[in-house]
Design a protein around this motif. Structure first.
Motif, mmCIF file in Angstrom:
data_model
loop_
_atom_site.group_PDB
_atom_site.id
_atom_site.type_symbol
_atom_site.label_atom_id
_atom_site.label_comp_id
_atom_site.label_asym_id
_atom_site.label_seq_id
_atom_site.Cartn_x
_atom_site.Cartn_y
_atom_site.Cartn_z
ATOM 1 N N THR A 254 -60.905 -65.429 27.807
ATOM 2 C CA THR A 254 -61.242 -65.635 28.112
ATOM 3 C C THR A 254 -61.430 -66.501 29.364
ATOM 4 O O THR A 254 -61.411 -66.399 30.415
ATOM 5 N N GLY A 255 -60.951 -67.704 28.850
ATOM 6 C CA GLY A 255 -60.414 -68.659 29.982
ATOM 7 C C GLY A 255 -59.049 -68.868 29.693
ATOM 8 O O GLY A 255 -58.336 -69.689 30.430
ATOM 9 N N GLY A 256 -58.033 -68.908 28.970
ATOM 10 C CA GLY A 256 -56.733 -68.744 29.725
ATOM 11 C C GLY A 256 -56.141 -69.986 29.153
ATOM 12 O O GLY A 256 -55.026 -71.006 29.442
ATOM 13 N N GLN A 257 -57.159 -70.516 28.256
ATOM 14 C CA GLN A 257 -56.102 -72.084 27.349
ATOM 15 C C GLN A 257 -56.182 -71.623 26.247
ATOM 16 O O GLN A 257 -55.650 -72.152 25.134
ATOM 17 N N HIS A 258 -56.666 -70.913 25.404
ATOM 18 C CA HIS A 258 -56.135 -71.291 23.739
ATOM 19 C C HIS A 258 -55.404 -69.213 23.110
ATOM 20 O O HIS A 258 -54.249 -69.825 22.744
ATOM 21 N N ARG A 259 -56.308 -68.693 22.819
ATOM 22 C CA ARG A 259 -55.704 -67.650 22.875
ATOM 23 C C ARG A 259 -54.415 -66.695 22.869
ATOM 24 O O ARG A 259 -53.296 -66.263 22.772
ATOM 25 N N SER A 260 -54.936 -66.451 24.596
ATOM 26 C CA SER A 260 -53.965 -65.950 25.753
ATOM 27 C C SER A 260 -52.695 -66.988 25.542
ATOM 28 O O SER A 260 -51.472 -66.774 25.387
ATOM 29 N N VAL A 261 -53.036 -67.808 25.507
ATOM 30 C CA VAL A 261 -51.270 -69.453 25.466
ATOM 31 C C VAL A 261 -50.713 -68.962 24.359
ATOM 32 O O VAL A 261 -49.952 -68.512 24.589
ATOM 33 N N ALA A 262 -51.182 -68.998 23.095
ATOM 34 C CA ALA A 262 -50.793 -69.152 22.164
ATOM 35 C C ALA A 262 -49.925 -67.710 21.909
ATOM 36 O O ALA A 262 -48.630 -67.138 21.268
ATOM 37 N N LEU A 263 -50.361 -66.644 22.300
ATOM 38 C CA LEU A 263 -50.029 -64.949 22.110
ATOM 39 C C LEU A 263 -48.484 -65.189 23.620
ATOM 40 O O LEU A 263 -47.749 -64.383 23.032
ATOM 41 N N ALA A 264 -48.451 -66.038 24.009
ATOM 42 C CA ALA A 264 -47.944 -65.716 25.362
ATOM 43 C C ALA A 264 -46.282 -66.317 24.606
ATOM 44 O O ALA A 264 -45.349 -65.754 24.943
ATOM 45 N N GLU A 265 -46.894 -67.148 24.281
ATOM 46 C CA GLU A 265 -45.837 -68.475 23.504
ATOM 47 C C GLU A 265 -44.771 -67.431 22.502
ATOM 48 O O GLU A 265 -43.206 -67.033 22.132
ATOM 49 N N ARG A 266 -45.420 -67.000 21.623
ATOM 50 C CA ARG A 266 -45.303 -66.256 19.899
ATOM 51 C C ARG A 266 -44.428 -64.392 21.001
ATOM 52 O O ARG A 266 -42.949 -64.221 20.502
ATOM 53 N N VAL A 267 -44.606 -64.368 21.949
ATOM 54 C CA VAL A 267 -44.232 -62.673 22.875
ATOM 55 C C VAL A 267 -42.923 -63.443 23.240
ATOM 56 O O VAL A 267 -41.799 -62.230 22.949
ATOM 57 N N SER A 268 -42.972 -64.171 24.022
ATOM 58 C CA SER A 268 -41.734 -64.777 24.604
ATOM 59 C C SER A 268 -40.876 -65.390 24.044
ATOM 60 O O SER A 268 -39.802 -64.686 24.158
ATOM 61 N N GLY A 269 -41.594 -65.163 22.472
ATOM 62 C CA GLY A 269 -40.350 -66.097 22.105
ATOM 63 C C GLY A 269 -39.497 -65.041 21.043
ATOM 64 O O GLY A 269 -37.938 -64.793 21.357
ATOM 65 N N LYS A 270 -40.415 -63.718 20.986
ATOM 66 C CA LYS A 270 -39.427 -62.687 20.441
ATOM 67 C C LYS A 270 -38.923 -61.662 21.127
ATOM 68 O O LYS A 270 -37.784 -61.143 21.272
ATOM 69 N N LEU A 271 -39.680 -61.854 22.750
ATOM 70 C CA LEU A 271 -38.339 -61.442 23.647
ATOM 71 C C LEU A 271 -36.910 -62.114 24.096
ATOM 72 O O LEU A 271 -36.291 -61.152 24.579
ATOM 73 N N GLY A 272 -37.785 -63.476 23.778
ATOM 74 C CA GLY A 272 -35.674 -64.077 24.056
ATOM 75 C C GLY A 272 -34.975 -64.271 23.031
ATOM 76 O O GLY A 272 -33.449 -63.762 22.460
ATOM 77 N N VAL A 273 -35.036 -63.341 21.321
ATOM 78 C CA VAL A 273 -34.295 -63.452 20.398
ATOM 79 C C VAL A 273 -33.892 -62.083 20.698
ATOM 80 O O VAL A 273 -32.802 -61.236 19.741
ATOM 81 N N ASP A 274 -35.021 -60.983 21.376
ATOM 82 C CA ASP A 274 -34.348 -59.958 21.535
ATOM 83 C C ASP A 274 -33.126 -59.785 22.227
ATOM 84 O O ASP A 274 -32.578 -58.387 23.010
ATOM 85 N N GLY A 275 -32.901 -60.618 23.354
ATOM 86 C CA GLY A 275 -31.532 -60.565 24.449
ATOM 87 C C GLY A 275 -32.006 -60.912 25.765
ATOM 88 O O GLY A 275 -31.327 -60.700 26.486
ATOM 89 N N TYR A 276 -34.019 -60.633 26.381
ATOM 90 C CA TYR A 276 -34.006 -60.718 27.476
ATOM 91 C C TYR A 276 -34.354 -62.032 27.585
ATOM 92 O O TYR A 276 -34.410 -63.107 27.525
#
Length: 295
Positions: A254-276
């Motif tokens: 909704t506001g772009g401060q809590h849920r989306s931020v946390a998940l963006a951090e986790r998703v980006s970390g996973k993609l980095g581990v995958d070699g991107y």
């Protein structure tokens, strides 16, 4: 000191110089289109003095009026520069393919103004013989799609110091502030439990461990993350195969401060581990809350 790398892209009109220039730009080269050969020495001197660029790709072709008179002389002068590594990329295609491309684009050949298209192509081929023989690399694009041509260029020219040929932007945002215009994939996570309603978490963000842990400890979040990760594992390689240079994944709450931020951090970390190559940003994390209503 590593020499400055200069790639001169030239060849037959219609053979793919535009695709080549865009590919070099995606690989991290500083690119310039249609530079007159007479300006080459001055331009390269300025680039070297700046000290901020180490890879340059220039398109030089018939649109430069002094091409045939100047190019040989300027290349000879550049070859004497010990701090400059020059490579010439010559692009070619069969006459029949060039005619087809010109007719499809409805463009006129620069050497066939008022005459037959094939005559202009043959005249250009004759005039380019010298620079073709001097070229370091040669590509015939007659049977290549733009994507195939791009892949060959990247394989040939990309090294470990260049920018990644494919990178991913993971962006968090708040729907109340509008959807990002440049997103390729948009995921709405407003169905997850909202930390806004936990008083001690309300003024924090998904970058704070308390909020991050709260979001990730929810059963709904873990199930969503597993499913979304599997989806990305399946579709992201497809974007790369299709010749995309970048992909933007937007995750919104909704506001772009809590849920989306946390998940963006986790998703980006996973993609980095995958070699991107991954960049994560949070568009609305510092916006003041404009409403007490959250859905």
């Amino acid at each position: 000191m590593k020499p400055l790398e200069l790639v001169i892209i030239t060849g037959m009109s219609g053979a793919g110089k535009t695709v080549a220039m865009q590919s070099f730009e995606d690989m991290g080269y500083y690119t310039v289109d249609n530079l007159p050969p007479s300006l080459l020495p001055t331009f390269m001197q300025l680039i070297q003095e700046s000290g901020q660029v180490n890879r340059v790709a220039l398109v030089i072709d018939l649109r430069s009026y002094d091409f045939f008179e100047e190019i040989e002389k300027e290349l000879t002068q550049l070859s004497r520069n010990a701090n400059l590594f020059v490579r010439i990329l010559f692009l070619d295609a069969q006459d029949q393919e060039l005619v087809s491309r010109y007719k499809e684009s409805r463009r006129s050949h620069p050497l066939a103004v008022g005459g037959r298209l094939i005559d202009g192509i043959q005249l250009e081929r004759e005039k380019l013989k010298a620079i073709k023989h001097r070229a370091n690399d040669y590509f015939n694009t007659s049977n290549l799609t733009p994507r195939q041509f791009r892949e060959k260029l990247i394989k040939k020219y990309k090294d470990d110091e260049s920018l990644a040929s494919f990178y991913i932007n993971v962006l968090s945002f708040g729907f109340k502030h509008g959807m990002p215009l440049d997103a390729d994939i948009v995921m709405d996570v407003r169905f997850l439990p909202n930390p806004h309603y936990v008083e001690e978490l309300r003024e924090k963000t998904g970058l704070d461990s308390e909020v991050y842990n709260y979001v990730m400890q929810q059963p709904e979040t873990e199930e969503f993350y597993k499913r979304f990760s599997r989806l990305l594992e399946y579709i992201v390689p497809g974007y790369k195969r299709e010749g995309r240079s970048n992909l933007t994944i937007a995750i919104g709450c909704t506001g772009g401060q809590h849920r989306s931020v946390a998940l963006a951090e986790r998703v980006s970390g996973k993609l980095g581990v995958d070699g991107y190559q991954v960049n994560v940003s949070h568009r609305d994390i510092n916006r003041r809350k404009e409403s007490t209503v959250r859905s």
